[in-house]
Motif scaffolding. Structure first.
Motif, PDB file in Angstrom:
ATOM      1  N   ASP A 207       0.857  -1.180   0.000  1.00 44.40           N
ATOM      2  CA  ASP A 207       0.000   0.000   0.000  1.00 44.40           C
ATOM      3  C   ASP A 207       0.896   1.234   0.000  1.00 44.40           C
ATOM      4  O   ASP A 207       1.563   1.524   0.998  1.00 44.40           O
ATOM      5  N   ALA A 208       0.936   1.931  -1.104  1.00 49.75           N
ATOM      6  CA  ALA A 208       1.792   3.103  -1.259  1.00 49.75           C
ATOM      7  C   ALA A 208       1.214   4.350  -0.601  1.00 49.75           C
ATOM      8  O   ALA A 208       1.917   5.341  -0.443  1.00 49.75           O
ATOM      9  N   SER A 209      -0.041   4.316  -0.203  1.00 46.87           N
ATOM     10  CA  SER A 209      -0.693   5.540   0.273  1.00 46.87           C
ATOM     11  C   SER A 209      -0.007   6.125   1.506  1.00 46.87           C
ATOM     12  O   SER A 209       0.107   7.339   1.615  1.00 46.87           O
ATOM     13  N   GLY A 210       0.469   5.311   2.416  1.00 42.74           N
ATOM     14  CA  GLY A 210       1.162   5.830   3.600  1.00 42.74           C
ATOM     15  C   GLY A 210       2.446   6.551   3.225  1.00 42.74           C
ATOM     16  O   GLY A 210       2.731   7.639   3.733  1.00 42.74           O
ATOM     17  N   PHE A 211       3.219   5.940   2.328  1.00 41.29           N
ATOM     18  CA  PHE A 211       4.451   6.562   1.862  1.00 41.29           C
ATOM     19  C   PHE A 211       4.153   7.863   1.131  1.00 41.29           C
ATOM     20  O   PHE A 211       4.817   8.879   1.340  1.00 41.29           O
ATOM     21  N   LEU A 212       3.133   7.841   0.271  1.00 36.65           N
ATOM     22  CA  LEU A 212       2.777   9.033  -0.502  1.00 36.65           C
ATOM     23  C   LEU A 212       2.310  10.163   0.409  1.00 36.65           C
ATOM     24  O   LEU A 212       2.693  11.324   0.221  1.00 36.65           O
ATOM     25  N   LYS A 213       1.490   9.829   1.408  1.00 44.58           N
ATOM     26  CA  LYS A 213       1.027  10.852   2.360  1.00 44.58           C
ATOM     27  C   LYS A 213       2.208  11.449   3.122  1.00 44.58           C
ATOM     28  O   LYS A 213       2.267  12.662   3.331  1.00 44.58           O
ATOM     29  N   GLY A 214       3.148  10.598   3.517  1.00 39.88           N
ATOM     30  CA  GLY A 214       4.338  11.083   4.222  1.00 39.88           C
ATOM     31  C   GLY A 214       5.197  11.978   3.344  1.00 39.88           C
ATOM     32  O   GLY A 214       5.734  12.988   3.814  1.00 39.88           O
ATOM     33  N   ALA A 215       5.332  11.611   2.074  1.00 41.58           N
ATOM     34  CA  ALA A 215       6.129  12.422   1.154  1.00 41.58           C
ATOM     35  C   ALA A 215       5.480  13.777   0.899  1.00 41.58           C
ATOM     36  O   ALA A 215       6.171  14.781   0.739  1.00 41.58           O
ATOM     37  N   VAL A 216       4.147  13.824   0.884  1.00 44.15           N
ATOM     38  CA  VAL A 216       3.435  15.091   0.685  1.00 44.15           C
ATOM     39  C   VAL A 216       3.508  15.936   1.960  1.00 44.15           C
ATOM     40  O   VAL A 216       3.735  17.148   1.903  1.00 44.15           O
ATOM     41  N   ALA A 217       3.330  15.290   3.121  1.00 45.39           N
ATOM     42  CA  ALA A 217       3.332  16.022   4.396  1.00 45.39           C
ATOM     43  C   ALA A 217       4.719  16.526   4.773  1.00 45.39           C
ATOM     44  O   ALA A 217       4.848  17.576   5.401  1.00 45.39           O
ATOM     45  N   ASN A 218       5.769  15.780   4.394  1.00 42.47           N
ATOM     46  CA  ASN A 218       7.144  16.150   4.737  1.00 42.47           C
ATOM     47  C   ASN A 218       8.013  16.191   3.483  1.00 42.47           C
ATOM     48  O   ASN A 218       8.905  15.358   3.317  1.00 42.47           O
ATOM     49  N   PRO A 219       7.790  17.168   2.599  1.00 44.27           N
ATOM     50  CA  PRO A 219       8.579  17.220   1.366  1.00 44.27           C
ATOM     51  C   PRO A 219      10.035  17.570   1.658  1.00 44.27           C
ATOM     52  O   PRO A 219      10.367  18.044   2.746  1.00 44.27           O
ATOM     53  N   VAL A 220      10.886  17.312   0.681  1.00 43.04           N
ATOM     54  CA  VAL A 220      12.306  17.639   0.811  1.00 43.04           C
ATOM     55  C   VAL A 220      12.442  19.141   0.998  1.00 43.04           C
ATOM     56  O   VAL A 220      11.944  19.921   0.190  1.00 43.04           O
ATOM     57  N   GLN A 221      13.091  19.535   2.095  1.00 42.96           N
ATOM     58  CA  GLN A 221      13.236  20.948   2.454  1.00 42.96           C
ATOM     59  C   GLN A 221      14.654  21.431   2.181  1.00 42.96           C
ATOM     60  O   GLN A 221      15.620  20.720   2.429  1.00 42.96           O
ATOM     61  N   GLY A 222      14.753  22.629   1.691  1.00 42.48           N
ATOM     62  CA  GLY A 222      16.033  23.302   1.520  1.00 42.48           C
ATOM     63  C   GLY A 222      16.067  24.527   2.412  1.00 42.48           C
ATOM     64  O   GLY A 222      15.172  24.740   3.236  1.00 42.48           O
ATOM     65  N   THR A 223      17.062  25.348   2.263  1.00 41.35           N
ATOM     66  CA  THR A 223      17.168  26.547   3.093  1.00 41.35           C
ATOM     67  C   THR A 223      16.071  27.562   2.774  1.00 41.35           C
ATOM     68  O   THR A 223      15.715  28.373   3.620  1.00 41.35           O
TER      69      THR A 223
END
Length: 167
Positions: free
Chosen positions: A40-56
């Motif tokens: 089930d990819a939905s948990g991973f996808l939700k996490g990726a949307v909620a915590n996107p890669v952050q820069g400065t």
């Protein structure tokens, strides 16, 4: 010089076989585990949307986050099938040496997708292995089914180049 070695050397084809088997086994096992256990990819996808890669200066890959939020998450069922079977087929292609460069391309594509979603893991080394296989082209699958596929197509291509009536 290194490109010529990867593309033409018999020694390189044997080294690439070892690399293919290692990387292919990794993909095959990962994909089969997801197929057998359910995925089930939905948990991973939700996490990726909620915590996107952050820069400065904020989110680094806003376009990727939008893609995940607007397309991937609503179609999680599709990704639940594509990811495990994609991993399994990439592994199978690499192990068998069948459509090797295509398998390496799609393996790299998946690794970049995982990286853009914020998962580092072994993805950078997998991309590096895939790049060696891509650069090697046909030589990467010479010790595998690509050898036979290549012979079949070379035979047909040679026939097509002859003038009409000389077949």
């Amino acid at each position: 010089m290194i490109v010529r070695f990867l593309r033409e050397s018999t020694v390189a084809s044997w080294l690439l076989l070892i690399l293919r088997l290692y990387w292919g086994y990794s993909w095959l096992i990962s994909g089969w585990g997801k197929i057998a256990d359910g995925f089930d990819a939905s948990g991973f996808l939700k996490g990726a949307v909620a915590n996107p890669v952050q820069g400065t200066n904020g989110v680094v890959y806003g376009w990727w986050t939008s893609f995940l939020e607007r397309f991937a998450l609503p179609n999680a069922g599709l990704f639940n099938v594509m990811i495990p079977w994609g991993e399994f087929l990439v592994g199978l292609g690499l192990i068998l040496g069948c459509l090797t460069t295509a398998a390496a391309f799609f393996g790299i594509l998946m690794n970049f997708s995982f990286l853009l979603s914020g998962t580092i893991s072994h993805n950078p080394t997998d991309i590096l292995m895939g790049m060696f296989i891509l650069v090697a082209g046909y030589n990467a699958g010479r010790i595998g089914l690509d050898y036979f596929i290549g012979r079949y197509f070379k035979r047909d291509t040679a026939l097509e180049r002859r003038p009409i009536g000389e077949h």
